[in-house]
Scaffold this motif. Sequence first.
Motif, PDB file in Angstrom:
ATOM      1  N   GLY A   1       8.653  11.996 -12.673  1.00 29.79           N
ATOM      2  CA  GLY A   1       7.989  12.494 -13.872  1.00 29.79           C
ATOM      3  C   GLY A   1       7.529  13.924 -13.646  1.00 29.79           C
ATOM      4  O   GLY A   1       8.000  14.611 -12.727  1.00 29.79           O
ATOM      5  N   ARG A   2       6.593  14.374 -14.472  1.00 30.39           N
ATOM      6  CA  ARG A   2       6.048  15.722 -14.303  1.00 30.39           C
ATOM      7  C   ARG A   2       5.245  15.782 -13.005  1.00 30.39           C
ATOM      8  O   ARG A   2       4.591  14.822 -12.614  1.00 30.39           O
ATOM      9  N   GLU A   3       5.264  16.933 -12.362  1.00 28.08           N
ATOM     10  CA  GLU A   3       4.603  17.097 -11.069  1.00 28.08           C
ATOM     11  C   GLU A   3       3.114  16.750 -11.130  1.00 28.08           C
ATOM     12  O   GLU A   3       2.588  16.077 -10.242  1.00 28.08           O
ATOM     13  N   SER A   4       2.421  17.189 -12.176  1.00 32.79           N
ATOM     14  CA  SER A   4       0.983  16.915 -12.274  1.00 32.79           C
ATOM     15  C   SER A   4       0.717  15.420 -12.424  1.00 32.79           C
ATOM     16  O   SER A   4      -0.251  14.889 -11.862  1.00 32.79           O
ATOM     17  N   ASP A   5       1.562  14.723 -13.178  1.00 34.20           N
ATOM     18  CA  ASP A   5       1.394  13.280 -13.340  1.00 34.20           C
ATOM     19  C   ASP A   5       1.696  12.543 -12.038  1.00 34.20           C
ATOM     20  O   ASP A   5       1.034  11.559 -11.700  1.00 34.20           O
ATOM     21  N   LEU A   6       2.696  13.029 -11.303  1.00 33.64           N
ATOM     22  CA  LEU A   6       3.001  12.427 -10.000  1.00 33.64           C
ATOM     23  C   LEU A   6       1.840  12.612  -9.033  1.00 33.64           C
ATOM     24  O   LEU A   6       1.530  11.714  -8.258  1.00 33.64           O
ATOM     25  N   ALA A   7       1.201  13.769  -9.087  1.00 31.65           N
ATOM     26  CA  ALA A   7       0.055  14.014  -8.201  1.00 31.65           C
ATOM     27  C   ALA A   7      -1.059  13.011  -8.485  1.00 31.65           C
ATOM     28  O   ALA A   7      -1.663  12.468  -7.556  1.00 31.65           O
ATOM     29  N   SER A   8      -1.306  12.734  -9.764  1.00 27.04           N
ATOM     30  CA  SER A   8      -2.330  11.743 -10.123  1.00 27.04           C
ATOM     31  C   SER A   8      -1.935  10.350  -9.630  1.00 27.04           C
ATOM     32  O   SER A   8      -2.770   9.602  -9.106  1.00 27.04           O
ATOM     33  N   ALA A   9      -0.671  10.013  -9.791  1.00 27.74           N
ATOM     34  CA  ALA A   9      -0.187   8.707  -9.330  1.00 27.74           C
ATOM     35  C   ALA A   9      -0.308   8.598  -7.819  1.00 27.74           C
ATOM     36  O   ALA A   9      -0.729   7.556  -7.289  1.00 27.74           O
ATOM     37  N   TYR A  10       0.028   9.658  -7.117  1.00 29.26           N
ATOM     38  CA  TYR A  10      -0.003   9.623  -5.652  1.00 29.26           C
ATOM     39  C   TYR A  10      -1.434   9.464  -5.142  1.00 29.26           C
ATOM     40  O   TYR A  10      -1.676   8.747  -4.177  1.00 29.26           O
ATOM     41  N   GLU A  11      -2.388  10.108  -5.801  1.00 25.06           N
ATOM     42  CA  GLU A  11      -3.796   9.930  -5.433  1.00 25.06           C
ATOM     43  C   GLU A  11      -4.198   8.467  -5.581  1.00 25.06           C
ATOM     44  O   GLU A  11      -4.862   7.898  -4.707  1.00 25.06           O
ATOM     45  N   ARG A  12      -3.769   7.862  -6.662  1.00 22.18           N
ATOM     46  CA  ARG A  12      -4.063   6.454  -6.926  1.00 22.18           C
ATOM     47  C   ARG A  12      -3.414   5.558  -5.867  1.00 22.18           C
ATOM     48  O   ARG A  12      -4.028   4.617  -5.367  1.00 22.18           O
ATOM     49  N   ILE A  13      -2.167   5.855  -5.534  1.00 18.24           N
ATOM     50  CA  ILE A  13      -1.438   5.086  -4.525  1.00 18.24           C
ATOM     51  C   ILE A  13      -2.132   5.199  -3.168  1.00 18.24           C
ATOM     52  O   ILE A  13      -2.345   4.199  -2.478  1.00 18.24           O
ATOM     53  N   CYS A  14      -2.489   6.415  -2.785  1.00 20.27           N
ATOM     54  CA  CYS A  14      -3.130   6.631  -1.484  1.00 20.27           C
ATOM     55  C   CYS A  14      -4.485   5.940  -1.397  1.00 20.27           C
ATOM     56  O   CYS A  14      -4.901   5.526  -0.307  1.00 20.27           O
ATOM     57  N   ALA A  15      -5.161   5.792  -2.528  1.00 22.56           N
ATOM     58  CA  ALA A  15      -6.478   5.154  -2.536  1.00 22.56           C
ATOM     59  C   ALA A  15      -6.394   3.626  -2.507  1.00 22.56           C
ATOM     60  O   ALA A  15      -7.398   2.966  -2.235  1.00 22.56           O
ATOM     61  N   SER A  16      -5.223   3.077  -2.754  1.00 19.61           N
ATOM     62  CA  SER A  16      -5.076   1.619  -2.783  1.00 19.61           C
ATOM     63  C   SER A  16      -5.334   1.019  -1.405  1.00 19.61           C
ATOM     64  O   SER A  16      -4.894   1.551  -0.388  1.00 19.61           O
ATOM     65  N   ARG A  17      -5.995  -0.109  -1.384  1.00 15.81           N
ATOM     66  CA  ARG A  17      -6.277  -0.800  -0.124  1.00 15.81           C
ATOM     67  C   ARG A  17      -5.238  -1.882   0.171  1.00 15.81           C
ATOM     68  O   ARG A  17      -5.385  -2.626   1.127  1.00 15.81           O
ATOM     69  N   SER A  18      -4.200  -1.961  -0.661  1.00 13.74           N
ATOM     70  CA  SER A  18      -3.166  -2.975  -0.469  1.00 13.74           C
ATOM     71  C   SER A  18      -2.201  -2.623   0.647  1.00 13.74           C
ATOM     72  O   SER A  18      -1.452  -3.476   1.101  1.00 13.74           O
ATOM     73  N   HIS A  19      -2.207  -1.363   1.041  1.00  9.79           N
ATOM     74  CA  HIS A  19      -1.238  -0.948   2.051  1.00  9.79           C
ATOM     75  C   HIS A  19      -1.841   0.075   3.005  1.00  9.79           C
ATOM     76  O   HIS A  19      -2.867   0.677   2.730  1.00  9.79           O
ATOM     77  N   VAL A  20      -1.174   0.226   4.145  1.00  9.31           N
ATOM     78  CA  VAL A  20      -1.579   1.175   5.185  1.00  9.31           C
ATOM     79  C   VAL A  20      -0.330   1.891   5.685  1.00  9.31           C
ATOM     80  O   VAL A  20       0.780   1.534   5.344  1.00  9.31           O
ATOM     81  N   VAL A  21      -0.519   2.878   6.514  1.00  9.22           N
ATOM     82  CA  VAL A  21       0.565   3.655   7.126  1.00  9.22           C
ATOM     83  C   VAL A  21       1.555   4.110   6.051  1.00  9.22           C
ATOM     84  O   VAL A  21       2.743   3.873   6.124  1.00  9.22           O
ATOM     85  N   LEU A  22       1.017   4.763   5.040  1.00 12.88           N
ATOM     86  CA  LEU A  22       1.840   5.278   3.961  1.00 12.88           C
ATOM     87  C   LEU A  22       2.528   6.559   4.440  1.00 12.88           C
ATOM     88  O   LEU A  22       1.864   7.489   4.880  1.00 12.88           O
TER      89      LEU A  22
END
Length: 147
Positions: A57-78
């Motif tokens: 998608g758009r770079e700014s929207d991907l940045a928001s998604a990536y922040e959300r992904i990195c904050a998730s506690r469902s996974h580690v060693v991303l």
Amino acid sequence: MSNPPLHALAYVSRISAPLSRAKLNEIVAGAIEFNGQNDLSGALIFDGTSFFQYIEGRESDLASAYERICASRSHVVLLELLNGAVPVRRFAGWEMFYAESAPSGIEGLNWLPGREPSDSARRDIVASSLRFFWQSFQEKQGVIDLA
């Protein structure tokens, strides 16, 4: 006026603890909702121990998604595998294609920090993983074209 350029992000991660069916459904539903609200499309594959995700998608929207992904506690060693411009959407119309697979070697993408392969080897591994994604997507759609 032209559309903003498209970007894509791919990453792999390990689960932090065993995930119930309900938790997996919650993760997928949340991704579908977020991506739909932010004009993102992509795919997520889970093999029981690791996630592999590709979003575009758009770079700014991907940045928001990536922040959300990195904050998730469902996974580690991303580990980020790909982050850059792409010419077209590969998963247009899919807020989040989701597939489960048997252990598929996804964990082989989850390199230890400082032990990552060279750039060319990384590109080859990411390319083969994206082919696996695309094949899984097409099989789910009943469209098999492996050419």
